[in-house]
Design a protein around this motif. Structure first.
Motif, mmCIF file in Angstrom:
data_model
loop_
_atom_site.group_PDB
_atom_site.id
_atom_site.type_symbol
_atom_site.label_atom_id
_atom_site.label_comp_id
_atom_site.label_asym_id
_atom_site.label_seq_id
_atom_site.Cartn_x
_atom_site.Cartn_y
_atom_site.Cartn_z
ATOM 1 N N ILE A 1 0.847 -1.192 0.000
ATOM 2 C CA ILE A 1 0.000 0.000 0.000
ATOM 3 C C ILE A 1 0.881 1.240 0.000
ATOM 4 C CG2 ILE A 1 -1.952 -1.124 1.151
ATOM 5 C CD1 ILE A 1 -0.974 0.283 3.761
ATOM 6 N N GLY A 2 0.281 2.354 -0.337
ATOM 7 C CA GLY A 2 0.996 3.620 -0.300
ATOM 8 C C GLY A 2 0.259 4.645 -1.133
ATOM 9 N N GLY A 3 0.690 5.873 -1.058
ATOM 10 C CA GLY A 3 0.057 6.946 -1.800
ATOM 11 C C GLY A 3 0.331 6.861 -3.289
ATOM 12 N N LYS A 4 -0.412 7.629 -4.044
ATOM 13 C CA LYS A 4 -0.252 7.699 -5.489
ATOM 14 C C LYS A 4 1.158 8.180 -5.830
ATOM 15 C CE LYS A 4 -2.512 7.876 -9.533
ATOM 16 N NZ LYS A 4 -2.919 6.629 -10.121
ATOM 17 N N GLY A 5 1.797 7.494 -6.772
ATOM 18 C CA GLY A 5 3.104 7.928 -7.245
ATOM 19 C C GLY A 5 4.256 7.729 -6.274
ATOM 20 N N GLN A 6 4.105 6.824 -5.323
ATOM 21 C CA GLN A 6 5.143 6.631 -4.306
ATOM 22 C C GLN A 6 6.122 5.494 -4.628
ATOM 23 O OE1 GLN A 6 5.771 8.629 -1.521
ATOM 24 N NE2 GLN A 6 4.366 9.923 -2.690
ATOM 25 N N GLY A 7 5.961 4.826 -5.781
ATOM 26 C CA GLY A 7 6.916 3.800 -6.186
ATOM 27 C C GLY A 7 6.537 2.382 -5.806
ATOM 28 N N LYS A 8 5.256 2.136 -5.598
ATOM 29 C CA LYS A 8 4.816 0.789 -5.184
ATOM 30 C C LYS A 8 5.114 -0.257 -6.266
ATOM 31 C CE LYS A 8 0.671 2.311 -4.586
ATOM 32 N NZ LYS A 8 0.926 3.731 -4.885
ATOM 33 N N GLU B 1 0.470 -12.643 3.914
ATOM 34 C CA GLU B 1 1.719 -13.119 4.493
ATOM 35 C C GLU B 1 2.556 -11.923 4.956
ATOM 36 O OE1 GLU B 1 5.786 -15.042 2.655
ATOM 37 O OE2 GLU B 1 3.875 -15.707 1.836
ATOM 38 N N SER B 2 2.509 -10.848 4.157
ATOM 39 C CA SER B 2 3.213 -9.627 4.530
ATOM 40 C C SER B 2 2.440 -8.423 4.011
ATOM 41 C CB SER B 2 4.642 -9.608 3.972
ATOM 42 O OG SER B 2 4.624 -9.501 2.562
ATOM 43 N N VAL B 3 2.589 -7.308 4.724
ATOM 44 C CA VAL B 3 2.004 -6.033 4.324
ATOM 45 C C VAL B 3 3.117 -5.006 4.392
ATOM 46 C CG1 VAL B 3 0.278 -4.242 4.806
ATOM 47 C CG2 VAL B 3 -0.259 -6.650 5.271
ATOM 48 N N GLU B 4 3.291 -4.268 3.299
ATOM 49 C CA GLU B 4 4.325 -3.251 3.248
ATOM 50 C C GLU B 4 3.729 -1.941 2.763
ATOM 51 O OE1 GLU B 4 8.338 -4.995 1.959
ATOM 52 O OE2 GLU B 4 6.829 -6.381 1.177
ATOM 53 N N ARG B 5 4.194 -0.850 3.340
ATOM 54 C CA ARG B 5 3.770 0.490 2.915
ATOM 55 C C ARG B 5 4.965 1.144 2.260
ATOM 56 N NH1 ARG B 5 2.942 5.999 5.398
ATOM 57 N NH2 ARG B 5 1.217 6.831 4.166
ATOM 58 N N VAL B 6 4.746 1.652 1.057
ATOM 59 C CA VAL B 6 5.828 2.286 0.309
ATOM 60 C C VAL B 6 5.620 3.794 0.318
ATOM 61 C CG1 VAL B 6 6.963 2.464 -1.939
ATOM 62 C CG2 VAL B 6 6.186 0.230 -1.114
ATOM 63 N N LEU B 7 6.669 4.498 0.694
ATOM 64 C CA LEU B 7 6.666 5.960 0.740
ATOM 65 C C LEU B 7 7.988 6.422 0.135
ATOM 66 C CD1 LEU B 7 5.296 8.585 1.801
ATOM 67 C CD2 LEU B 7 6.556 8.216 3.913
ATOM 68 N N CYS B 8 7.928 7.253 -0.878
ATOM 69 C CA CYS B 8 9.135 7.745 -1.558
ATOM 70 C C CYS B 8 10.018 6.596 -2.046
ATOM 71 C CB CYS B 8 9.935 8.668 -0.649
ATOM 72 S SG CYS B 8 9.042 10.151 -0.169
ATOM 73 N N GLY B 9 9.384 5.512 -2.491
ATOM 74 C CA GLY B 9 10.117 4.371 -3.016
ATOM 75 C C GLY B 9 10.699 3.451 -1.964
ATOM 76 N N LEU B 10 10.522 3.784 -0.696
ATOM 77 C CA LEU B 10 11.069 2.967 0.384
ATOM 78 C C LEU B 10 9.957 2.194 1.070
ATOM 79 C CD1 LEU B 10 13.410 5.674 1.930
ATOM 80 C CD2 LEU B 10 14.048 3.847 0.346
ATOM 81 N N ALA B 11 10.187 0.918 1.301
ATOM 82 C CA ALA B 11 9.164 0.059 1.904
ATOM 83 C C ALA B 11 9.358 -0.033 3.410
ATOM 84 C CB ALA B 11 9.209 -1.322 1.298
ATOM 85 N N MET B 12 8.240 0.015 4.118
ATOM 86 C CA MET B 12 8.218 -0.215 5.553
ATOM 87 C C MET B 12 7.343 -1.447 5.789
ATOM 88 S SD MET B 12 7.540 3.647 6.883
ATOM 89 C CE MET B 12 6.331 3.988 5.623
#
Length: 122
Positions: free
Chosen positions: A5-12, A108-119
């Motif tokens: 998940i992540g905002g529009k245009g964040q590099g998901k 299995e996993s959930v990741e949030r992408v912000l500025c191309g970086l995954a958390m």
């Protein structure tokens, strides 16, 4: 199943491609195509299609994950802004959030992408 998940245009999409070695042809953009794909891109658009068709997005996504449990689902976050005046827009936003909650529980996993970086969330 993995959820990104992540905002529009964040590099998901770029993150998913790099993390799992996906090519452009590995991404589907409809629920039907995602049954045999490696990844579903822009899941929020598939939710909109369900809402427009009067279908339960939660049921359709649950069926998809049952059919393709290795799927990577990529979805824009829609609930971090002004509440839309339009009824369809509000329903679409609500349904997308509910679908993401259901997917996160099953993932299995959930990741949030912000500025191309995954958390990693889960």
């Amino acid at each position: 199943m993995r959820l990104i998940i992540g905002g529009k245009g964040q590099g998901k999409r770029e993150y998913a491609a790099a993390a799992w070695g996906l090519a452009d042809g590995d991404f589907a953009e409809t629920l039907e195509a995602a049954r045999t794909a490696k990844a579903l891109y822009a899941a929020e658009n598939a939710v909109a299609a369900c809402v427009k068709a009067g279908e339960s997005a939660e049921e359709r996504f649950s069926e998809l994950i049952d059919a393709n449990p290795e799927l990577i689902v990529i979805c824009d976050e829609l609930g971090c802004g002004v509440v839309p005046v339009d009824a369809f827009e509000r329903e679409w936003r609500e349904r997308t959030g509910r679908v993401c909650c259901m997917l996160a529980k099953r993932a299995e996993s959930v990741e949030r992408v912000l500025c191309g970086l995954a958390m990693r969330i889960k």
